[in-house]
Design a protein around this motif. Structure first.
Motif, PDB file in Angstrom:
ATOM      1  N   HIS A 178    -101.990  -7.367  19.282  1.00  0.00           N
ATOM      2  CA  HIS A 178    -101.669  -6.341  20.267  1.00  0.00           C
ATOM      3  C   HIS A 178    -101.033  -6.998  21.492  1.00  0.00           C
ATOM      4  N   THR A 179    -100.091  -6.276  22.110  1.00  0.00           N
ATOM      5  CA  THR A 179     -99.438  -6.726  23.349  1.00  0.00           C
ATOM      6  C   THR A 179     -99.583  -5.633  24.389  1.00  0.00           C
ATOM      7  N   TRP A 180     -99.986  -6.005  25.597  1.00  0.00           N
ATOM      8  CA  TRP A 180    -100.166  -5.016  26.654  1.00  0.00           C
ATOM      9  C   TRP A 180     -99.729  -5.602  27.990  1.00  0.00           C
ATOM     10  N   VAL A 181     -99.521  -4.720  28.979  1.00  0.00           N
ATOM     11  CA  VAL A 181     -99.028  -5.107  30.295  1.00  0.00           C
ATOM     12  C   VAL A 181    -100.084  -4.784  31.344  1.00  0.00           C
ATOM     13  N   GLN A 182    -100.332  -5.739  32.230  1.00  0.00           N
ATOM     14  CA  GLN A 182    -101.298  -5.568  33.312  1.00  0.00           C
ATOM     15  C   GLN A 182    -100.591  -5.656  34.666  1.00  0.00           C
ATOM     16  N   PRO A 183    -100.915  -4.782  35.615  1.00  0.00           N
ATOM     17  CA  PRO A 183    -100.444  -4.997  36.990  1.00  0.00           C
ATOM     18  C   PRO A 183    -101.099  -6.247  37.561  1.00  0.00           C
ATOM     19  N   LEU A 184    -100.340  -7.012  38.353  1.00  0.00           N
ATOM     20  CA  LEU A 184    -100.774  -8.339  38.812  1.00  0.00           C
ATOM     21  C   LEU A 184    -100.594  -8.466  40.316  1.00  0.00           C
ATOM     22  N   ILE A 185    -101.606  -8.987  40.999  1.00  0.00           N
ATOM     23  CA  ILE A 185    -101.509  -9.357  42.403  1.00  0.00           C
ATOM     24  C   ILE A 185    -102.144 -10.738  42.579  1.00  0.00           C
ATOM     25  N   GLY A 186    -101.703 -11.466  43.624  1.00  0.00           N
ATOM     26  CA  GLY A 186    -102.284 -12.785  43.827  1.00  0.00           C
ATOM     27  C   GLY A 186    -101.733 -13.475  45.062  1.00  0.00           C
ATOM     28  N   MET A 187    -102.199 -14.682  45.279  1.00  0.00           N
ATOM     29  CA  MET A 187    -101.770 -15.493  46.415  1.00  0.00           C
ATOM     30  C   MET A 187    -101.994 -16.962  46.088  1.00  0.00           C
ATOM     31  N   HIS A 188    -101.235 -17.818  46.775  1.00  0.00           N
ATOM     32  CA  HIS A 188    -101.547 -19.246  46.770  1.00  0.00           C
ATOM     33  C   HIS A 188    -101.175 -19.830  48.123  1.00  0.00           C
ATOM     34  N   ALA A 189    -101.978 -20.785  48.559  1.00  0.00           N
ATOM     35  CA  ALA A 189    -101.822 -21.376  49.886  1.00  0.00           C
ATOM     36  C   ALA A 189    -101.846 -22.891  49.774  1.00  0.00           C
ATOM     37  N   ASN A 190    -101.178 -23.544  50.722  1.00  0.00           N
ATOM     38  CA  ASN A 190    -101.067 -24.992  50.738  1.00  0.00           C
ATOM     39  C   ASN A 190    -101.312 -25.488  52.166  1.00  0.00           C
ATOM     40  N   TYR A 191    -102.168 -26.499  52.326  1.00  0.00           N
ATOM     41  CA  TYR A 191    -102.469 -27.056  53.653  1.00  0.00           C
ATOM     42  C   TYR A 191    -102.290 -28.571  53.602  1.00  0.00           C
ATOM     43  N   THR A 192    -101.573 -29.122  54.583  1.00  0.00           N
ATOM     44  CA  THR A 192    -101.261 -30.552  54.619  1.00  0.00           C
ATOM     45  C   THR A 192    -102.390 -31.315  55.317  1.00  0.00           C
ATOM     46  N   LEU A 193    -102.996 -32.234  54.596  1.00  0.00           N
ATOM     47  CA  LEU A 193    -104.072 -33.056  55.146  1.00  0.00           C
ATOM     48  C   LEU A 193    -103.537 -34.310  55.813  1.00  0.00           C
ATOM     49  N   SER A 194    -102.542 -34.944  55.190  1.00  0.00           N
ATOM     50  CA  SER A 194    -101.929 -36.152  55.740  1.00  0.00           C
ATOM     51  C   SER A 194    -100.526 -36.264  55.152  1.00  0.00           C
ATOM     52  N   ASP A 195     -99.870 -37.391  55.408  1.00  0.00           N
ATOM     53  CA  ASP A 195     -98.511 -37.565  54.905  1.00  0.00           C
ATOM     54  C   ASP A 195     -98.461 -37.495  53.382  1.00  0.00           C
ATOM     55  N   ASP A 196     -99.510 -37.943  52.702  1.00  0.00           N
ATOM     56  CA  ASP A 196     -99.497 -38.023  51.240  1.00  0.00           C
ATOM     57  C   ASP A 196    -100.367 -36.975  50.551  1.00  0.00           C
ATOM     58  N   TRP A 197    -101.319 -36.383  51.274  1.00  0.00           N
ATOM     59  CA  TRP A 197    -102.299 -35.512  50.636  1.00  0.00           C
ATOM     60  C   TRP A 197    -102.161 -34.072  51.123  1.00  0.00           C
ATOM     61  N   GLN A 198    -102.299 -33.126  50.184  1.00  0.00           N
ATOM     62  CA  GLN A 198    -102.295 -31.698  50.473  1.00  0.00           C
ATOM     63  C   GLN A 198    -103.410 -31.013  49.674  1.00  0.00           C
ATOM     64  N   ALA A 199    -103.975 -29.958  50.229  1.00  0.00           N
ATOM     65  CA  ALA A 199    -104.972 -29.139  49.541  1.00  0.00           C
ATOM     66  C   ALA A 199    -104.346 -27.783  49.223  1.00  0.00           C
ATOM     67  N   PHE A 200    -104.739 -27.197  48.083  1.00  0.00           N
ATOM     68  CA  PHE A 200    -104.141 -25.918  47.697  1.00  0.00           C
ATOM     69  C   PHE A 200    -105.182 -25.006  47.050  1.00  0.00           C
ATOM     70  N   LEU A 201    -104.870 -23.715  47.099  1.00  0.00           N
ATOM     71  CA  LEU A 201    -105.743 -22.672  46.544  1.00  0.00           C
ATOM     72  C   LEU A 201    -104.866 -21.637  45.851  1.00  0.00           C
ATOM     73  N   TYR A 202    -105.304 -21.190  44.650  1.00  0.00           N
ATOM     74  CA  TYR A 202    -104.570 -20.170  43.895  1.00  0.00           C
ATOM     75  C   TYR A 202    -105.555 -19.114  43.395  1.00  0.00           C
ATOM     76  N   LEU A 203    -105.218 -17.830  43.589  1.00  0.00           N
ATOM     77  CA  LEU A 203    -106.046 -16.721  43.131  1.00  0.00           C
ATOM     78  C   LEU A 203    -105.136 -15.619  42.588  1.00  0.00           C
ATOM     79  N   ASP A 204    -105.543 -15.008  41.471  1.00  0.00           N
ATOM     80  CA  ASP A 204    -104.844 -13.806  41.007  1.00  0.00           C
ATOM     81  C   ASP A 204    -105.811 -12.919  40.233  1.00  0.00           C
ATOM     82  N   ALA A 205    -105.443 -11.647  40.102  1.00  0.00           N
ATOM     83  CA  ALA A 205    -106.216 -10.663  39.340  1.00  0.00           C
ATOM     84  C   ALA A 205    -105.229  -9.680  38.720  1.00  0.00           C
ATOM     85  N   ALA A 206    -105.551  -9.209  37.502  1.00  0.00           N
ATOM     86  CA  ALA A 206    -104.638  -8.314  36.787  1.00  0.00           C
ATOM     87  C   ALA A 206    -105.440  -7.384  35.889  1.00  0.00           C
ATOM     88  N   GLY A 207    -104.800  -6.266  35.526  1.00  0.00           N
ATOM     89  CA  GLY A 207    -105.411  -5.328  34.592  1.00  0.00           C
ATOM     90  C   GLY A 207    -106.009  -4.122  35.257  1.00  0.00           C
TER      91      GLY A 207
END
Length: 322
Positions: free
Chosen positions: A230-259
């Motif tokens: 079976h194939t079906w379609v879900q409405p999708l919403i989400g976000m992702h964010a990025n924060y710089t810790l130093s010249d070489d390091w970054q932290a990130f977060l990703y969230l989504d929900a669908a259906g």
């Protein structure tokens, strides 16, 4: 008449002094100063309006994977650890990409996996009877044994394609940013899910009888094949964010929900992911994160579907083109 002869040269001199030709010498420094100021603002605007492509290639290693499969009303539960997942994994492809110009853009993702395995088992029951013969008094023993052997294989295949419109707030995401800079992207679109469940089961039934006069044994094997796709379609919403810790390091977060229960009797999926990225070049990062994935679907008008929950480590390669 004498005054006119004096006034005419003065007027001609003033006119020649006020003519454009008289300002030819000091003009170039003024034009150079103006040209030095304009390109700075123009260059910043052009950089913000450039096309940018963010590409994430990653591999998901679930430390725990629990799946409830329902096929034609028959349910089974599979609880696997990482070793079981690797033993049964037969296909995998995971990639996420974002295309941006200015603050608006498109985002897409592909998650494909295929698992195959086998299962089996046996059960039997024995019934013993003994009695004494009336004439001789001898004890007579009889035994009836029923045995069932189950042998089967299954395949679970799933493909998810996300297509969404995105908007960015904050700084442009780059491998190297100033410490404290942050990027936030929100998106909305559709998730297309294709799922296939198939199974082949062989059941062997055997019986045997042992008695003083008669001994017999019988067996019969029956096969069952079942499949659902079976194939079906879900409405999708989400976000992702990025924060710089130093010249070489970054932290990130990703969230989504669908259906949200719109495409089936039960219909919901979602991803939660948090981690860090380390810059190894001008356009490349290595990422390590912890990820949770869940999908619960039960089709309308039938008893077919599955409920999958996985969580574990996610290792990836992030490439940013500009």
């Amino acid at each position: 008449m004498i005054r006119h002869h004096f006034i005419a040269p003065i007027i001609i001199g003033l006119a020649s002094f006020a003519s454009p030709a008289s300002f030819a010498a000091p003009a170039p420094p003024l034009r150079v100063a103006q040209q030095d100021a304009v390109p700075t603002d123009t260059t910043d605007a052009e950089e913000d309006n450039n096309w940018r492509l963010n590409l994430d290639l990653y591999g998901f290693a679930p430390l725990s994977a629990d799946t409830d499969v329902t096929l034609n009303g028959n349910s089974d539960t599979l609880s696997w650890d990482l070793r079981d997942v690797l033993d049964h994994l037969t296909g995998l492809m995971t990639v996420r990409a974002g295309l941006e110009k200015g603050r608006w853009g498109l985002q897409t993702a592909l998650n494909y996996s295929r698992f195959a395995g086998d299962f089996g088992g046996s059960s039997w029951t024995s019934l013993d009877r003994s009695r004494n013969r009336r004439l001789t008094g001898d004890e007579v023993n009889r035994r009836l044994t029923l045995r069932g052997d189950l042998d089967g294989d299954f395949q679970l295949e799933q493909a998810m394609v996300d297509v969404a419109l995105r908007y960015r707030a904050g700084a442009v995401q780059r491998p190297r940013m100033e410490p404290g800079e942050a990027t936030f992207v929100g998106f909305a679109g559709a998730r297309i899910v294709g799922g296939t469940i198939s199974g082949d089961v062989d059941v062997k039934l055997a019986s045997s009888y042992e008695g003083p006069i008669l001994e017999s044994e019988r067996s019969k094997t029956q096969s069952f094949d079942s499949a659902w796709s079976h194939t079906w379609v879900q409405p999708l919403i989400g976000m992702h964010a990025n924060y710089t810790l130093s010249d070489d390091w970054q932290a990130f977060l990703y969230l989504d929900a669908a259906g949200f229960g719109l495409s089936g009797r039960e219909d919901l999926s979602g991803i939660a992911q948090a981690g860090i990225a380390y810059t190894i070049g001008n356009s490349t990062q290595l990422s390590l994160s912890y990820k949770y994935f869940g999908l619960n679907y039960l089709a309308d008008g039938s008893d077919n579907g599955y409920d999958a929950k996985q969580h574990g480590l996610n290792v990836g390669l992030r490439i940013l083109f500009e």
